[in-house]
Motif scaffolding. Structure first.
Motif, PDB file in Angstrom:
ATOM      1  N   ASP A   1       0.925  -1.240   0.035  1.00 48.76           N
ATOM      2  CA  ASP A   1      -0.074  -0.020  -0.142  1.00 48.76           C
ATOM      3  C   ASP A   1       0.773   1.459  -0.106  1.00 48.76           C
ATOM      4  O   ASP A   1       1.265   1.867   0.971  1.00 48.76           O
ATOM      5  CB  ASP A   1      -0.981   0.087   1.275  1.00 48.76           C
ATOM      6  N   PRO A   2       1.197   1.745  -1.190  1.00 56.87           N
ATOM      7  CA  PRO A   2       2.291   2.823  -1.263  1.00 56.87           C
ATOM      8  C   PRO A   2       1.347   3.950  -0.606  1.00 56.87           C
ATOM      9  O   PRO A   2       2.101   5.368  -0.324  1.00 56.87           O
ATOM     10  CB  PRO A   2       2.431   3.207  -2.984  1.00 56.87           C
ATOM     11  N   THR A   3       0.176   4.415  -0.393  1.00 54.13           N
ATOM     12  CA  THR A   3      -0.213   5.402   0.516  1.00 54.13           C
ATOM     13  C   THR A   3      -0.234   5.245   2.104  1.00 54.13           C
ATOM     14  O   THR A   3      -0.428   6.394   2.608  1.00 54.13           O
ATOM     15  CB  THR A   3      -1.779   5.283  -0.054  1.00 54.13           C
ATOM     16  N   PHE A   4       0.285   4.242   2.462  1.00 50.23           N
ATOM     17  CA  PHE A   4       0.191   4.101   3.883  1.00 50.23           C
ATOM     18  C   PHE A   4       1.133   4.833   4.717  1.00 50.23           C
ATOM     19  O   PHE A   4       0.702   5.613   5.625  1.00 50.23           O
ATOM     20  CB  PHE A   4       0.632   2.494   4.336  1.00 50.23           C
ATOM     21  N   ALA A   5       2.399   4.811   4.419  1.00 50.68           N
ATOM     22  CA  ALA A   5       3.386   5.556   5.372  1.00 50.68           C
ATOM     23  C   ALA A   5       3.128   7.287   5.199  1.00 50.68           C
ATOM     24  O   ALA A   5       3.365   7.719   6.104  1.00 50.68           O
ATOM     25  CB  ALA A   5       4.851   5.278   4.624  1.00 50.68           C
ATOM     26  N   ALA A   6       2.660   7.564   4.061  1.00 51.44           N
ATOM     27  CA  ALA A   6       2.469   9.220   3.939  1.00 51.44           C
ATOM     28  C   ALA A   6       1.093   9.549   4.897  1.00 51.44           C
ATOM     29  O   ALA A   6       0.899  10.733   4.960  1.00 51.44           O
ATOM     30  CB  ALA A   6       2.450   9.657   2.359  1.00 51.44           C
ATOM     31  N   ASN A   7       0.215   8.561   4.990  1.00 53.94           N
ATOM     32  CA  ASN A   7      -1.071   9.135   5.521  1.00 53.94           C
ATOM     33  C   ASN A   7      -1.392   8.392   6.967  1.00 53.94           C
ATOM     34  O   ASN A   7      -2.481   8.703   7.557  1.00 53.94           O
ATOM     35  CB  ASN A   7      -2.257   8.632   4.679  1.00 53.94           C
ATOM     36  N   VAL A   8      -0.689   7.340   7.428  1.00 56.01           N
ATOM     37  CA  VAL A   8      -0.830   6.735   8.576  1.00 56.01           C
ATOM     38  C   VAL A   8      -0.779   7.922   9.875  1.00 56.01           C
ATOM     39  O   VAL A   8       0.147   8.788   9.624  1.00 56.01           O
ATOM     40  CB  VAL A   8      -0.060   5.629   8.885  1.00 56.01           C
ATOM     41  N   GLN A   9      -1.769   7.896  10.763  1.00 59.46           N
ATOM     42  CA  GLN A   9      -1.619   8.852  11.970  1.00 59.46           C
ATOM     43  C   GLN A   9      -1.317   8.119  13.207  1.00 59.46           C
ATOM     44  O   GLN A   9      -1.557   6.627  13.370  1.00 59.46           O
ATOM     45  CB  GLN A   9      -2.888   9.455  12.281  1.00 59.46           C
ATOM     46  N   PRO A  10      -0.731   8.619  14.169  1.00 57.17           N
ATOM     47  CA  PRO A  10      -0.618   7.671  15.378  1.00 57.17           C
ATOM     48  C   PRO A  10      -1.675   7.234  15.902  1.00 57.17           C
ATOM     49  O   PRO A  10      -2.613   7.811  15.944  1.00 57.17           O
ATOM     50  CB  PRO A  10       0.040   8.957  16.300  1.00 57.17           C
ATOM     51  N   ASP A  11      -1.582   5.985  16.470  1.00 57.03           N
ATOM     52  CA  ASP A  11      -2.831   5.075  17.055  1.00 57.03           C
ATOM     53  C   ASP A  11      -3.823   4.644  16.013  1.00 57.03           C
ATOM     54  O   ASP A  11      -4.911   4.140  16.434  1.00 57.03           O
ATOM     55  CB  ASP A  11      -3.347   5.881  18.036  1.00 57.03           C
ATOM     56  N   ASP A  12      -3.614   4.776  14.799  1.00 62.70           N
ATOM     57  CA  ASP A  12      -4.356   3.925  13.747  1.00 62.70           C
ATOM     58  C   ASP A  12      -4.183   2.721  13.881  1.00 62.70           C
ATOM     59  O   ASP A  12      -3.049   2.045  14.667  1.00 62.70           O
ATOM     60  CB  ASP A  12      -3.811   4.520  12.219  1.00 62.70           C
ATOM     61  N   VAL A  13      -5.127   1.827  13.441  1.00 62.00           N
ATOM     62  CA  VAL A  13      -5.367   0.480  13.565  1.00 62.00           C
ATOM     63  C   VAL A  13      -5.144  -0.385  12.472  1.00 62.00           C
ATOM     64  O   VAL A  13      -5.778  -0.164  11.729  1.00 62.00           O
ATOM     65  CB  VAL A  13      -6.461  -0.047  14.472  1.00 62.00           C
ATOM     66  N   ILE A  14      -4.265  -1.377  12.383  1.00 60.49           N
ATOM     67  CA  ILE A  14      -4.108  -2.275  11.080  1.00 60.49           C
ATOM     68  C   ILE A  14      -5.311  -3.433  11.293  1.00 60.49           C
ATOM     69  O   ILE A  14      -5.128  -3.718  12.300  1.00 60.49           O
ATOM     70  CB  ILE A  14      -2.959  -2.741  10.704  1.00 60.49           C
ATOM     71  N   VAL A  15      -6.153  -3.594  10.476  1.00 62.56           N
ATOM     72  CA  VAL A  15      -7.105  -4.630  10.657  1.00 62.56           C
ATOM     73  C   VAL A  15      -6.755  -5.828   9.430  1.00 62.56           C
ATOM     74  O   VAL A  15      -6.922  -5.302   8.160  1.00 62.56           O
ATOM     75  CB  VAL A  15      -8.444  -4.353  10.672  1.00 62.56           C
ATOM     76  N   ALA A  16      -6.583  -6.664   9.617  1.00 60.60           N
ATOM     77  CA  ALA A  16      -6.011  -7.660   8.724  1.00 60.60           C
ATOM     78  C   ALA A  16      -6.695  -9.296   8.746  1.00 60.60           C
ATOM     79  O   ALA A  16      -7.360  -9.565   9.669  1.00 60.60           O
ATOM     80  CB  ALA A  16      -4.726  -8.028   8.931  1.00 60.60           C
ATOM     81  N   GLY A  17      -6.533 -10.029   7.628  1.00 62.82           N
ATOM     82  CA  GLY A  17      -7.232 -11.278   7.505  1.00 62.82           C
ATOM     83  C   GLY A  17      -6.317 -12.370   8.205  1.00 62.82           C
ATOM     84  O   GLY A  17      -5.695 -12.108   9.346  1.00 62.82           O
ATOM     85  N   ARG A  18      -6.236 -13.478   7.584  1.00 63.92           N
ATOM     86  CA  ARG A  18      -5.370 -14.615   8.210  1.00 63.92           C
ATOM     87  C   ARG A  18      -3.963 -14.481   7.972  1.00 63.92           C
ATOM     88  O   ARG A  18      -3.498 -13.859   6.832  1.00 63.92           O
ATOM     89  CB  ARG A  18      -5.997 -15.917   7.706  1.00 63.92           C
ATOM     90  N   ASN A  19      -3.087 -14.869   8.963  1.00 61.09           N
ATOM     91  CA  ASN A  19      -1.818 -15.348   8.777  1.00 61.09           C
ATOM     92  C   ASN A  19      -0.949 -13.969   8.455  1.00 61.09           C
ATOM     93  O   ASN A  19      -0.116 -14.002   7.807  1.00 61.09           O
ATOM     94  CB  ASN A  19      -1.554 -16.375   7.714  1.00 61.09           C
ATOM     95  N   TRP A  20      -1.640 -12.803   9.283  1.00 62.60           N
ATOM     96  CA  TRP A  20      -0.743 -11.631   9.024  1.00 62.60           C
ATOM     97  C   TRP A  20       0.645 -11.723   9.590  1.00 62.60           C
ATOM     98  O   TRP A  20       1.239 -12.426  10.647  1.00 62.60           O
ATOM     99  CB  TRP A  20      -1.289 -10.446  10.036  1.00 62.60           C
ATOM    100  N   GLY A  21       1.771 -11.358   8.677  1.00 61.03           N
ATOM    101  CA  GLY A  21       3.214 -11.439   8.936  1.00 61.03           C
ATOM    102  C   GLY A  21       4.070 -12.662   8.655  1.00 61.03           C
ATOM    103  O   GLY A  21       4.869 -13.048   9.225  1.00 61.03           O
ATOM    104  N   CYS A  22       3.127 -13.520   7.696  1.00 67.15           N
ATOM    105  CA  CYS A  22       3.994 -14.692   7.481  1.00 67.15           C
ATOM    106  C   CYS A  22       5.466 -14.345   6.564  1.00 67.15           C
ATOM    107  O   CYS A  22       5.491 -12.984   6.352  1.00 67.15           O
ATOM    108  CB  CYS A  22       3.096 -15.532   6.604  1.00 67.15           C
ATOM    109  N   GLY A  23       5.942 -15.211   6.294  1.00 65.38           N
ATOM    110  CA  GLY A  23       7.329 -15.167   5.709  1.00 65.38           C
ATOM    111  C   GLY A  23       8.329 -15.122   6.501  1.00 65.38           C
ATOM    112  O   GLY A  23       8.490 -16.001   7.636  1.00 65.38           O
TER     113      GLY A  23
END
Length: 337
Positions: free
Chosen positions: A217-239
């Motif tokens: 998501d190329p828009t994330f870093a420029a627009n995220v605010q402190p305490d925003d919350v990531i909401v994800a599906g299964r197996n977040w952070g695999c690899g």
């Protein structure tokens, strides 16, 4: 001895110094070098984009590594295919993706061509089966798109823990975290959370934050605010186990991730770095992108427009780490006391 095809790179990366020593003793390294391969420093190497130059845009890689996510090996515009060592070796010889049978077929065809050329030199008429007229050896190699062939046996290497961890703690007994929801899908891997090409080149956490999720998501870093919350599906952070996948998100202001499930290593890295991993499939199903989300830490509740959803309480040991802001801050406090 067969050689690496012209225009093709064959990179050999031993998994460890022990593997390198064993390969030297067995004579494998001598064989690889004589065939035109390049030997890299033992370790993860191409698997994480840290080797003899990342693939170029449009370049094709065939590798014996175990992951081929978009952006793997450092460039999201390269194509990564996975195969057995035999297929990778054959592809390096062919200059295209192929098998040992293809190598033998081409070699047999080349012998026929060489015999034909010798006969022609003796003014003998030769009719090659299936061919009209003479064929050069290069014709027999079936010209195809050039690929980078990588033979790697990567080892898992965890980066050293950062001594510059965020100092803020979650205070699970009394605080709440409220922010906008950033929604993502299943199986989001650490290569797109923090690209492998930066693993050993970026040390500053503020700079890490500027590259967080850039391949997803190329828009994330420029627009995220402190305490925003990531909401994800299964197996977040695999690899891979890279700690920077957590550190970059913490540095960007993320303190809580709500997911259907987490990859085991990411879950532990998150706890150790003071980021709360919340497993709550019901909340994930209800939360819409961009809506306000509140995580009530003391009550173990995720609140969104659709209602309140409970999540399992953390164990006392995990809660103590998060309350301290991470494992290293907790150990430092214990040492001082």
């Amino acid at each position: 001895m067969r050689h690496v095809a012209e225009g093709t790179r064959l990179l050999v990366i031993p998994a460890s110094s022990e593997v390198l020593q064993a390969a030297l003793e067995a004579g494998y390294i001598t064989t690889f070098l004589a065939a035109g391969a390049m030997l890299g420093t033992p370790g993860c190497g191409p698997c994480m984009g840290n080797h003899l130059g990342i693939p170029a845009n449009g370049e094709t890689v065939i590798s014996t590594a175990n992951r081929n996510f978009r952006g793997r090996m450092g460039n999201p515009e390269a194509s990564i295919y996975l195969a057995s060592p035999a297929v990778v070796a054959a592809s390096a010889v062919l200059g295209r993706i192929g098998t040992i049978s293809d190598v033998r077929s081409v070699a047999s065809h080349r012998l026929q061509i060489e015999d034909s050329e010798r006969n022609l030199e003796n003014d003998s008429e030769v009719a090659m089966s299936g061919q009209a007229g003479r064929m050069t050896p290069q014709d027999a190699w079936q010209a195809a798109p050039i690929l980078t062939s990588v033979a790697a046996n990567p080892a898992n290497q965890n980066p050293a823990p950062s001594d510059n961890l965020p100092s803020s703690s979650l205070n699970l007994q009394s605080s709440a975290v409220t922010g906008r929801a950033w929604r993502y899908g299943d199986d989001v891997n650490t290569d797109v959370i923090f690209p492998g090409k930066y693993t050993y080149t970026i040390k500053d956490e503020a700079e890490m934050a500027r590259h967080a999720l850039e391949d997803l998501d190329p828009t994330f870093a420029a627009n995220v605010q402190p305490d925003d919350v990531i909401v994800a599906g299964r197996n977040w952070g695999c690899g891979s186990s890279r700690e920077q996948a957590v550190t970059s998100l913490r540095a960007a202001g993320i303190r809580v991730i709500v997911a259907q499930s987490f990859a085991r290593i990411f879950f532990r890295n998150a706890v150790n770095n003071g980021l709360l991993p919340v497993v709550c499939p019901e909340a994930v199903a209800a939360i819409q992108p961009g809506e306000p989300v509140t995580v009530l830490l003391d009550r173990c509740i995720v609140r969104c427009a659709a209602g309140e959803f409970p999540f399992p309480p953390l164990s006392p040991s995990v809660a103590a780490i998060l309350d301290a802001g991470g494992l290293l801050p907790m150990l430092r406090k214990a040492e001082l006391s």
